[in-house]
Design a protein around this motif. Structure first.
Motif, PDB file in Angstrom:
ATOM      1  N   ALA A  82       0.828  -1.205   0.000  1.00  0.00           N
ATOM      2  CA  ALA A  82       0.000   0.000   0.000  1.00  0.00           C
ATOM      3  C   ALA A  82       0.863   1.257   0.000  1.00  0.00           C
ATOM      4  CB  ALA A  82      -0.930   0.001   1.216  1.00  0.00           C
ATOM      5  N   HIS A  83       1.963   1.216   0.754  1.00  0.00           N
ATOM      6  CA  HIS A  83       2.851   2.366   0.888  1.00  0.00           C
ATOM      7  C   HIS A  83       4.287   1.889   0.738  1.00  0.00           C
ATOM      8  CE1 HIS A  83      -0.669   4.447   2.434  1.00  0.00           C
ATOM      9  NE2 HIS A  83      -0.791   3.529   3.373  1.00  0.00           N
ATOM     10  N   LEU A  84       5.070   2.583  -0.080  1.00  0.00           N
ATOM     11  CA  LEU A  84       6.428   2.149  -0.390  1.00  0.00           C
ATOM     12  C   LEU A  84       7.391   3.315  -0.274  1.00  0.00           C
ATOM     13  CD1 LEU A  84       8.590   0.214  -1.513  1.00  0.00           C
ATOM     14  CD2 LEU A  84       7.745   0.765  -3.820  1.00  0.00           C
ATOM     15  N   GLY A  85       8.350   3.196   0.648  1.00  0.00           N
ATOM     16  CA  GLY A  85       9.434   4.162   0.765  1.00  0.00           C
ATOM     17  C   GLY A  85      10.660   3.645   0.046  1.00  0.00           C
ATOM     18  N   LEU A  86      11.297   4.504  -0.743  1.00  0.00           N
ATOM     19  CA  LEU A  86      12.454   4.107  -1.553  1.00  0.00           C
ATOM     20  C   LEU A  86      13.775   4.575  -0.962  1.00  0.00           C
ATOM     21  CD1 LEU A  86      11.018   4.669  -5.142  1.00  0.00           C
ATOM     22  CD2 LEU A  86      11.250   2.512  -3.889  1.00  0.00           C
ATOM     23  N   ALA A  87      13.749   5.151   0.216  1.00  0.00           N
ATOM     24  CA  ALA A  87      14.962   5.493   0.969  1.00  0.00           C
ATOM     25  C   ALA A  87      14.510   5.914   2.360  1.00  0.00           C
ATOM     26  CB  ALA A  87      15.757   6.610   0.300  1.00  0.00           C
ATOM     27  N   ASN A  88      15.387   5.727   3.345  1.00  0.00           N
ATOM     28  CA  ASN A  88      15.014   5.973   4.730  1.00  0.00           C
ATOM     29  C   ASN A  88      15.908   7.039   5.353  1.00  0.00           C
ATOM     30  OD1 ASN A  88      13.296   5.402   6.905  1.00  0.00           O
ATOM     31  ND2 ASN A  88      14.734   3.953   7.812  1.00  0.00           N
ATOM     32  N   GLU A  89      15.289   8.030   5.986  1.00  0.00           N
ATOM     33  CA  GLU A  89      15.988   9.069   6.733  1.00  0.00           C
ATOM     34  C   GLU A  89      17.100   9.714   5.905  1.00  0.00           C
ATOM     35  OE1 GLU A  89      15.165   7.542  11.272  1.00  0.00           O
ATOM     36  OE2 GLU A  89      17.034   6.909  10.336  1.00  0.00           O
ATOM     37  N   VAL A  90      16.733  10.095   4.680  1.00  0.00           N
ATOM     38  CA  VAL A  90      17.735  10.563   3.713  1.00  0.00           C
ATOM     39  C   VAL A  90      18.398  11.861   4.132  1.00  0.00           C
ATOM     40  CG1 VAL A  90      16.770   9.377   1.716  1.00  0.00           C
ATOM     41  CG2 VAL A  90      15.902  11.631   2.353  1.00  0.00           C
TER      42      VAL A  90
END
Length: 332
Positions: free
Chosen positions: A139-147
């Motif tokens: 449902a929700h997709l992050g492609l990088a974390n805490e950039v």
């Protein structure tokens, strides 16, 4: 751990498929998604069982599945290459049991790239993303974390992550057109709080990084105010609502937490502070265009980093902290 996780999860899925009793909280269709109440942010927790052995994973699911809208996992982008990795297993568990899945894949951890983001690595990442999305539709997709943490320490690596975003976004649009896609920013660092457990000083807020990721469906943050504040009462009335001054995008909180640990050497917390923080968070979330909010830890047994170890909603003996019921009531 991945092989153990895969065996446990597959066994659990097989048992679920042969059970003659209906699953608690599951929809009639095994792939049906839960529907959040109108004008209410979807509420969830991260996958955080006490362990990945014995019955701990199914026990965790039985505990949370009647209570939450979504489940979340964040990790190394390279996990997509392993069919037994948490991303593959957890996305199957979440959707088969009627929950939306929030996943955050990342080429970096904290302020460092996990591996050099050269052309061959980027090609691998994009191929693994295509392969994953052919089988799963989060449902929700992050492609990088805490950039934004990476942007401070490694500007060149950060630019490579922006380029990876530009290359990955069309793939998501093609293969998962209904998925909300974004990157996450560490919120306390965004507003200039580099002090406390971060070990630095208070600096001016920097919202400019949000504009580097063109095409996001939402803006997402991780937030742990107890890393920099002594008490929830120290949160300003616009601690979160100021986000609306910098972006018109809907808001997702992929990781939320406040410590209950009264013994921390700096900035100790308490169970009462956890509840007070959730009260403050809830009040400000209502003023934002909130899409989803995820508490990071149900059980803290596998958490190694000291300031996070007692951010869980359940005590070491498994009993509910007061924050458990309060988190489940957010948005009501």
């Amino acid at each position: 751990m991945r092989s153990v996780l895969f065996v446990v999860a597959v066994a659990f899925l097989a048992g679920a498929c042969t059970d003659t009793e209906p699953e608690v909280g599951a929809a009639d269709s095994p792939t049906a998604q839960t529907t959040a109440e109108p004008d209410r942010a979807s509420l969830g927790v991260a996958f955080s069982p006490r362990s990945y052995t014995g019955s701990d994973l199914p026990d965790f699911l039985s505990l949370v599945e009647p209570e939450v809208d979504l489940l979340m996992h964040a990790g190394d982008w390279a996990e997509l290459a392993d069919p037994g990795s948490p991303f593959h297993v957890f996305s199957t568990l979440a959707t088969d049991r009627g929950h939306d899945f929030v996943m955050v894949i990342s080429p970096s951890s904290g302020d460092e790239l996990l591996r050099p983001l050269d052309a061959p690595t980027r090609d691998d990442y994009l191929r693994w993303l295509r392969d994953y999305l052919r089988d799963h539709q989060p449902a929700h997709l992050g492609l990088a974390n805490e950039v934004n943490m990476l942007a401070v320490r490694d500007p060149a690596g950060y630019r490579a992550v922006v380029e990876l975003w530009d290359a990955a976004l069309p793939i998501v649009r093609e293969l998962a057109p209904d998925t909300t896609v974004f990157v996450t920013f560490q919120y306390e660092r965004t507003i200039g709080r580099h002090d406390g457990w971060f070990g630095g000083q208070v600096v001016p807020a920097d919202w400019s990084v949000i504009d580097d990721f063109v095409g996001m469906d939402a803006v997402a943050f991780t937030t742990y105010p107890s890393l920099v504040l002594d008490d929830p009462a120290d949160m300003s009335p616009d601690y979160y609502t100021r986000i609306a001054s910098w972006t018109e995008l809907p808001v997702i909180f992929t990781e939320v937490g406040w410590t209950a640990d009264e013994t921390l050497p700096i900035l100790p917390g308490s169970e009462a502070e956890q509840v007070a923080f959730i009260d403050a968070f809830d009040a400000q979330l209502a003023a934002l265009d909130g899409v989803a909010a995820v508490w990071s830890f149900v059980h803290g047994d596998l958490v190694a980093d000291l300031p996070f170890a007692e951010m869980d909603l359940r005590r070491g003996d498994g009993a509910a902290r007061p924050s458990w019921d309060r988190w489940l009531a957010v948005g009501d």
